[in-house]
Design a protein around this motif. Structure first.
Motif, PDB file in Angstrom:
ATOM      1  N   GLU A 147      48.748 125.246   0.638  1.00 17.38           N
ATOM      2  CA  GLU A 147      49.568 125.713  -0.238  1.00 17.38           C
ATOM      3  C   GLU A 147      50.387 124.544  -0.931  1.00 17.38           C
ATOM      4  O   GLU A 147      50.777 123.834  -0.485  1.00 17.38           O
ATOM      5  CB  GLU A 147      50.569 126.662   0.272  1.00 17.38           C
ATOM      6  N   THR A 153      57.115 127.266  -0.651  1.00 18.56           N
ATOM      7  CA  THR A 153      56.485 128.454  -0.252  1.00 18.56           C
ATOM      8  C   THR A 153      55.817 128.081   1.154  1.00 18.56           C
ATOM      9  O   THR A 153      55.846 128.976   2.042  1.00 18.56           O
ATOM     10  CB  THR A 153      55.314 128.728  -1.372  1.00 18.56           C
ATOM     11  N   ALA A 154      55.100 126.943   1.214  1.00 16.22           N
ATOM     12  CA  ALA A 154      54.394 126.481   2.416  1.00 16.22           C
ATOM     13  C   ALA A 154      55.415 126.617   3.358  1.00 16.22           C
ATOM     14  O   ALA A 154      55.158 127.214   4.647  1.00 16.22           O
ATOM     15  CB  ALA A 154      53.864 125.194   2.166  1.00 16.22           C
ATOM     16  N   ASP A 209      46.146 129.281  -0.512  1.00 15.15           N
ATOM     17  CA  ASP A 209      46.285 129.623  -2.077  1.00 15.15           C
ATOM     18  C   ASP A 209      45.058 129.219  -2.906  1.00 15.15           C
ATOM     19  O   ASP A 209      44.225 128.478  -2.413  1.00 15.15           O
ATOM     20  CB  ASP A 209      47.232 128.833  -2.479  1.00 15.15           C
ATOM     21  N   LYS A 223      51.662 137.090  -3.375  1.00 16.60           N
ATOM     22  CA  LYS A 223      52.882 136.146  -3.172  1.00 16.60           C
ATOM     23  C   LYS A 223      54.034 136.890  -3.944  1.00 16.60           C
ATOM     24  O   LYS A 223      53.572 137.714  -4.805  1.00 16.60           O
ATOM     25  CB  LYS A 223      52.606 134.815  -3.975  1.00 16.60           C
TER      26      LYS A 223
END
Length: 125
Positions: A10, A15-16, A55, A105
């Motif tokens: 990602e 987000t990661a 991703d 997401k």
């Protein structure tokens, strides 16, 4: 539930980190969290995860689909694509890599838990 070793690919750091935190709360181990396809391939060879959360749009020269193709050439490790938006052309390209699943997401912890149960159930003998 059994614990899984998961690699996160990602390019968005927040987000990661959020995904890693969810996985840890669910009892899983994050083997690596990387932002590019090139780093993913290197980490994959070193860490041998049970699952890859990928991703589609990544830093570097390889996108997530190309990275998944490279992983799938040498391994049966399931790849799950995680993406905010995928157009039909991109989805068709991604489907060719035979991903285990697609997840929207932002990831929802309940949905991630259900996914991990499916992955671990599929991996059982």
């Amino acid at each position: 539930m059994t614990s899984a070793r998961v690699m996160i690919v990602e390019d968005e750091a927040i987000t990661a980190m959020a995904t890693g935190a969810m996985l840890k709360r669910l009892g899983h181990v994050v083997t690596a969290s990387v932002a590019s396809g090139e780093a993913a391939l290197e980490a994959f060879r070193r860490q041998a995860p049970d699952l890859v959360l990928m991703d589609i749009r990544l830093d570097g020269d390889l996108d997530g689909i190309e990275t998944a193709e490279a992983i799938r050439r040498d391994s049966e490790v399931p790849v799950v694509f995680v993406s905010a938006y995928v157009d039909e052309t991109t989805r068709s390209r991604a489907d060719e890599t035979k991903p285990f699943a697609f997840m929207p997401k932002p990831l929802d912890e309940y949905e991630l838990h259900a996914l991990m149960n499916r992955v671990l159930g599929a991996a059982a003998p």
